[in-house]
Design an enzyme around this catalytic site. Sequence first.
Site, PDB file in Angstrom:
ATOM      1  N   ASP A 123       0.836  -1.194   0.000  1.00 47.58           N
ATOM      2  CA  ASP A 123       0.000   0.000   0.000  1.00 47.58           C
ATOM      3  C   ASP A 123       0.878   1.254   0.000  1.00 47.58           C
ATOM      4  OD1 ASP A 123      -2.018  -1.756   0.130  1.00 47.58           O
ATOM      5  OD2 ASP A 123      -2.766  -1.166   2.122  1.00 47.58           O
ATOM      6  N   ALA A 124       1.971   1.188   0.739  1.00 49.80           N
ATOM      7  CA  ALA A 124       2.841   2.367   0.848  1.00 49.80           C
ATOM      8  C   ALA A 124       3.466   2.686  -0.508  1.00 49.80           C
ATOM      9  CB  ALA A 124       3.932   2.109   1.879  1.00 49.80           C
ATOM     10  N   ASP A 172       0.801   4.247  -2.595  1.00 46.60           N
ATOM     11  CA  ASP A 172       0.558   5.633  -2.183  1.00 46.60           C
ATOM     12  C   ASP A 172       1.653   6.560  -2.705  1.00 46.60           C
ATOM     13  OD1 ASP A 172      -1.656   4.764  -0.920  1.00 46.60           O
ATOM     14  OD2 ASP A 172      -0.799   4.799   1.106  1.00 46.60           O
ATOM     15  N   SER A 198     -34.200  -8.092 -18.378  1.00 44.43           N
ATOM     16  CA  SER A 198     -34.305  -8.766 -17.069  1.00 44.43           C
ATOM     17  C   SER A 198     -34.143 -10.257 -17.301  1.00 44.43           C
ATOM     18  CB  SER A 198     -35.645  -8.554 -16.395  1.00 44.43           C
ATOM     19  OG  SER A 198     -36.375  -7.567 -16.977  1.00 44.43           O
ATOM     20  N   LEU A 199     -34.320 -11.014 -16.242  1.00 42.85           N
ATOM     21  CA  LEU A 199     -34.143 -12.458 -16.339  1.00 42.85           C
ATOM     22  C   LEU A 199     -35.416 -13.138 -15.862  1.00 42.85           C
ATOM     23  CD1 LEU A 199     -30.634 -12.711 -14.676  1.00 42.85           C
ATOM     24  CD2 LEU A 199     -31.149 -13.375 -17.026  1.00 42.85           C
ATOM     25  N   GLU A 235     -23.191 -18.436 -13.247  1.00 42.54           N
ATOM     26  CA  GLU A 235     -22.722 -17.253 -12.515  1.00 42.54           C
ATOM     27  C   GLU A 235     -23.554 -17.072 -11.257  1.00 42.54           C
ATOM     28  OE1 GLU A 235     -23.050 -13.877 -15.121  1.00 42.54           O
ATOM     29  OE2 GLU A 235     -22.065 -14.953 -16.750  1.00 42.54           O
ATOM     30  N   LYS A 249     -25.975 -14.776  -8.974  1.00 37.04           N
ATOM     31  CA  LYS A 249     -26.884 -13.653  -9.202  1.00 37.04           C
ATOM     32  C   LYS A 249     -26.667 -12.664  -8.060  1.00 37.04           C
ATOM     33  CE  LYS A 249     -31.411 -12.288 -10.647  1.00 37.04           C
ATOM     34  NZ  LYS A 249     -31.556 -11.071  -9.857  1.00 37.04           N
ATOM     35  N   ASP A 277     -26.993  -9.363  -5.753  1.00 36.12           N
ATOM     36  CA  ASP A 277     -28.140  -8.606  -5.286  1.00 36.12           C
ATOM     37  C   ASP A 277     -27.699  -7.172  -4.991  1.00 36.12           C
ATOM     38  OD1 ASP A 277     -30.673  -8.076  -4.547  1.00 36.12           O
ATOM     39  OD2 ASP A 277     -30.529  -8.978  -2.558  1.00 36.12           O
ATOM     40  N   ARG A 328     -29.791   1.223 -14.517  1.00 41.52           N
ATOM     41  CA  ARG A 328     -30.600   0.494 -15.470  1.00 41.52           C
ATOM     42  C   ARG A 328     -31.896   1.230 -15.795  1.00 41.52           C
ATOM     43  NH1 ARG A 328     -34.772  -3.291 -15.043  1.00 41.52           N
ATOM     44  NH2 ARG A 328     -34.758  -4.843 -16.700  1.00 41.52           N
ATOM     45  N   GLU A 344     -23.095  -5.363 -11.786  1.00 44.62           N
ATOM     46  CA  GLU A 344     -23.899  -5.107 -10.600  1.00 44.62           C
ATOM     47  C   GLU A 344     -23.041  -4.366  -9.574  1.00 44.62           C
ATOM     48  OE1 GLU A 344     -26.945  -6.309 -10.995  1.00 44.62           O
ATOM     49  OE2 GLU A 344     -27.837  -6.624  -9.011  1.00 44.62           O
ATOM     50  N   TYR A 376     -20.796  -8.523 -15.491  1.00 44.74           N
ATOM     51  CA  TYR A 376     -21.272  -9.834 -15.932  1.00 44.74           C
ATOM     52  C   TYR A 376     -21.649  -9.922 -17.409  1.00 44.74           C
ATOM     53  CZ  TYR A 376     -25.632  -7.518 -14.579  1.00 44.74           C
ATOM     54  OH  TYR A 376     -26.648  -6.628 -14.423  1.00 44.74           O
ATOM     55  N   LYS A 403     -26.506 -19.223 -18.184  1.00 43.09           N
ATOM     56  CA  LYS A 403     -26.596 -18.584 -19.506  1.00 43.09           C
ATOM     57  C   LYS A 403     -26.071 -19.518 -20.594  1.00 43.09           C
ATOM     58  CE  LYS A 403     -25.618 -14.053 -17.465  1.00 43.09           C
ATOM     59  NZ  LYS A 403     -24.639 -12.972 -17.281  1.00 43.09           N
ATOM     60  N   LYS A 447     -33.353 -18.936  -8.377  1.00 37.55           N
ATOM     61  CA  LYS A 447     -33.249 -18.202  -7.122  1.00 37.55           C
ATOM     62  C   LYS A 447     -33.106 -19.137  -5.908  1.00 37.55           C
ATOM     63  CE  LYS A 447     -34.158 -14.143  -7.055  1.00 37.55           C
ATOM     64  NZ  LYS A 447     -35.238 -13.259  -7.497  1.00 37.55           N
ATOM     65  N   CYS A 493     -36.833  -4.946  36.651  1.00 38.40           N
ATOM     66  CA  CYS A 493     -36.504  -6.267  36.112  1.00 38.40           C
ATOM     67  C   CYS A 493     -37.684  -7.205  36.330  1.00 38.40           C
ATOM     68  CB  CYS A 493     -35.261  -6.822  36.795  1.00 38.40           C
ATOM     69  SG  CYS A 493     -34.871  -8.491  36.246  1.00 38.40           S
ATOM     70  N   CYS A 496     -36.419 -10.160  38.900  1.00 31.58           N
ATOM     71  CA  CYS A 496     -36.151  -9.969  40.323  1.00 31.58           C
ATOM     72  C   CYS A 496     -36.817  -8.719  40.889  1.00 31.58           C
ATOM     73  CB  CYS A 496     -34.643  -9.925  40.566  1.00 31.58           C
ATOM     74  SG  CYS A 496     -33.868  -8.483  39.841  1.00 31.58           S
ATOM     75  N   CYS A 543     -29.927  -4.964  34.451  1.00 29.71           N
ATOM     76  CA  CYS A 543     -30.349  -5.291  35.800  1.00 29.71           C
ATOM     77  C   CYS A 543     -29.052  -5.523  36.555  1.00 29.71           C
ATOM     78  CB  CYS A 543     -31.192  -6.568  35.803  1.00 29.71           C
ATOM     79  SG  CYS A 543     -31.419  -7.233  37.453  1.00 29.71           S
ATOM     80  N   CYS A 574     -29.774 -11.913  40.435  1.00 30.59           N
ATOM     81  CA  CYS A 574     -31.009 -12.006  39.647  1.00 30.59           C
ATOM     82  C   CYS A 574     -31.108 -13.386  38.989  1.00 30.59           C
ATOM     83  CB  CYS A 574     -31.010 -10.899  38.592  1.00 30.59           C
ATOM     84  SG  CYS A 574     -32.337 -11.063  37.395  1.00 30.59           S
TER      85      CYS A 574
END
Length: 683
Positions: A34-35, A38, A83-84, A114, A116, A118, A137, A173, A225, A289, A313, A407, A410, A425, A430
Amino acid sequence: MVDASARSKIDELRARIHHHNYRYHALDAPEISDAEFDALFQELRVLEERHPDLVTPDSPTQRVGASPVTGFEEAIHPTPMLSLANAFDEAQFTAWYRRALDLAEGEPFDIVCELKFDGLAVALTYKDGVLVRGATRGNGSVGEDVTPNLRTIRSIPLRLLKDVPGRFEVRGEALFPKSRFDRFNQRRAEAGLPTYANPRNTAAGSVRQLDPRITAERHLDIFIYSLGYSDAPTPSAHWDTLQYLAKLGFKTNRHNRLVRRPEEALRYYLDWRDKFEELDYGCDGVVVKVNSFDLQRHMGDVGREPRWAIAYKFPATRAETRLKDILVNVGRTGSINPYAVLEPVDVGGATVSQATLHNEDYVRSKDLRVGDWVIVERAGEVIPQIVSVIEDRRAGDERPFAMPTECQSCGQPLNRREDEAMTYCVNAACPAQLVRLLEHFVSRGAMDIEGLGVRQAATLLDRGLIHDVADLYSLEDKREELVGIDRMGEKSVSNLLAAIAKSRERPLARVLTALGIDHVGFEVAELLARHFRAIDAIIAASQDDLTAVASIGPKIAESVSAYFANESNRAVVQKLRAAGVRMEDEDRPEPAQQPLAGLRFVVTGRLTQFSRAQIESKIKDAGGAVSGSVSKRANYLVAGEDAGSKLTDAQELGVQVIDEDEILYMLERGPREPQDATAPTLL
Ligand code: IVH
């Protein structure tokens, strides 16, 4: 610096950053730290500041635009976003396949499987390889132009990795990864802001934000996709197209599969039905597909649904029902936990009649009222949750919830600490708390005592046969009184007593877990047990001693100290010890005996069973060390698919290269014994 050389330096930096961005965000297989990344980024930024005329919209520095917009323009899709059709059971899936096979004149065809996703569907348009538009869409023909927002998604390339002349459009997606969503909500809760109900709706809301800086903060992700449109020639089948898209820099899903037979597609469905909840993103089925584009064209569409694909589904994990009441129970730490009593409803094959409501603020933030219609969700083994109220179905006579002031178990007044959302409590005696503590004490990860349910525990307490968890070990002397309690016969009493007796041998980590100290689950208990090896050493430890243990932070340390500072807790520990429960570990392996102790690993490429991060944390748990780059100090390179330059580095440096299966073996059993004769022998 003259402009020409500045320009070439800027181009070079951008190309490198695009490449590393792709390795990191699309492949999850960075080649540099990462350094280092950066530093490249910073270098580019400085150069661009010096030469503002050279800044172009596809520069990696230009992801997040500075200014909010007032509304979105229309975005017309060059080809409609379809759509599907759905299948909800095997018969419907098979019917789809038969029909497709008919259309293919009985000739079996390749199938792409594949997940699906969400989230929400978006289309990305490139012109001569540069991202020029990102759109939702909408109704399939016209969506909204949300380019500034989609540009903030780091797995979307601003420039393609290869030259693609003309117009080029892909579809995918956009998602809010679950882990990031949880963190995001947690931060909001900490800041006293209302939390969001679910990642899907929040992703949709984020993409339609007027201020892209807000979208950027949410760290959305995307899976591409399909291809929408291309001026340039592209492959003639879907599978090859997916590979091609990945080469251009798009993030495709690593679980895509090419299969030949419908049975294999069915297997894919069944596999994912059992494990989709482990994914870090929303997924509600699989999409199957037809691979060949010629065959797809031949099969055509019905209305807006292609005949060449189907969404199979998973059983619904959400349902609507009535909130009959809001009650509270008492947790083992005395916390008062509201829960929902629901009109029983089937959610994905299980009947749900209760849902947790966490605390008073949670009920308030969702504005739940007794009598409301609500949406409930069940995810795997997780306790069902209420997602939201269906406000449209309110009749007006629904009752808001009020937290009790005493409570119910008790009768003592309840107490809500100022800085916490929880009400407690605080009466240590208790009975309701004790029942919960007993339930926890005997549970599987703790003392693992089979045969003592919540009902029996409550009865034992009620009849005064036990007063705390340690009294379980004196039940042996009360055998006669036990028979008959909650229909326990001689046999079950004997079994229970045997299980209790056997639990005396549980290792220290289990005993620590069983005590029910706040924030000390089994993992933390293991760390403590491994480090201190005896309960007396933990009792004697200062908070500094505790935080000196790797992974133990101040919150845990404080909780452990507070637990043992309490006299009645120490008395229970003494009583357990007197009853013969093990309070120290003698034969635990030293850290040096952990399977990967003393070994250094680098992980690269795409793994199939685990993410890189998961494997890395497994390596660390097994005592190994992990580095980001290959050097002579590394002992092994774990290489997945497309391992890239680290693989060459490892080969050059003579670092042993192993695959995913081998590291999984080593995690259990350590490195294999050297087989060759040159291996040193230790005498
Ligand atoms: S293909 C005709 N593949 O499902 C092809 N769609 O009901 C249509 N979706 O709006 C798209 N995962 O948002 C395709 N692997 C996947 C998908 C997928 C999720 C969504 C997509 C679309 C909806 C169609």
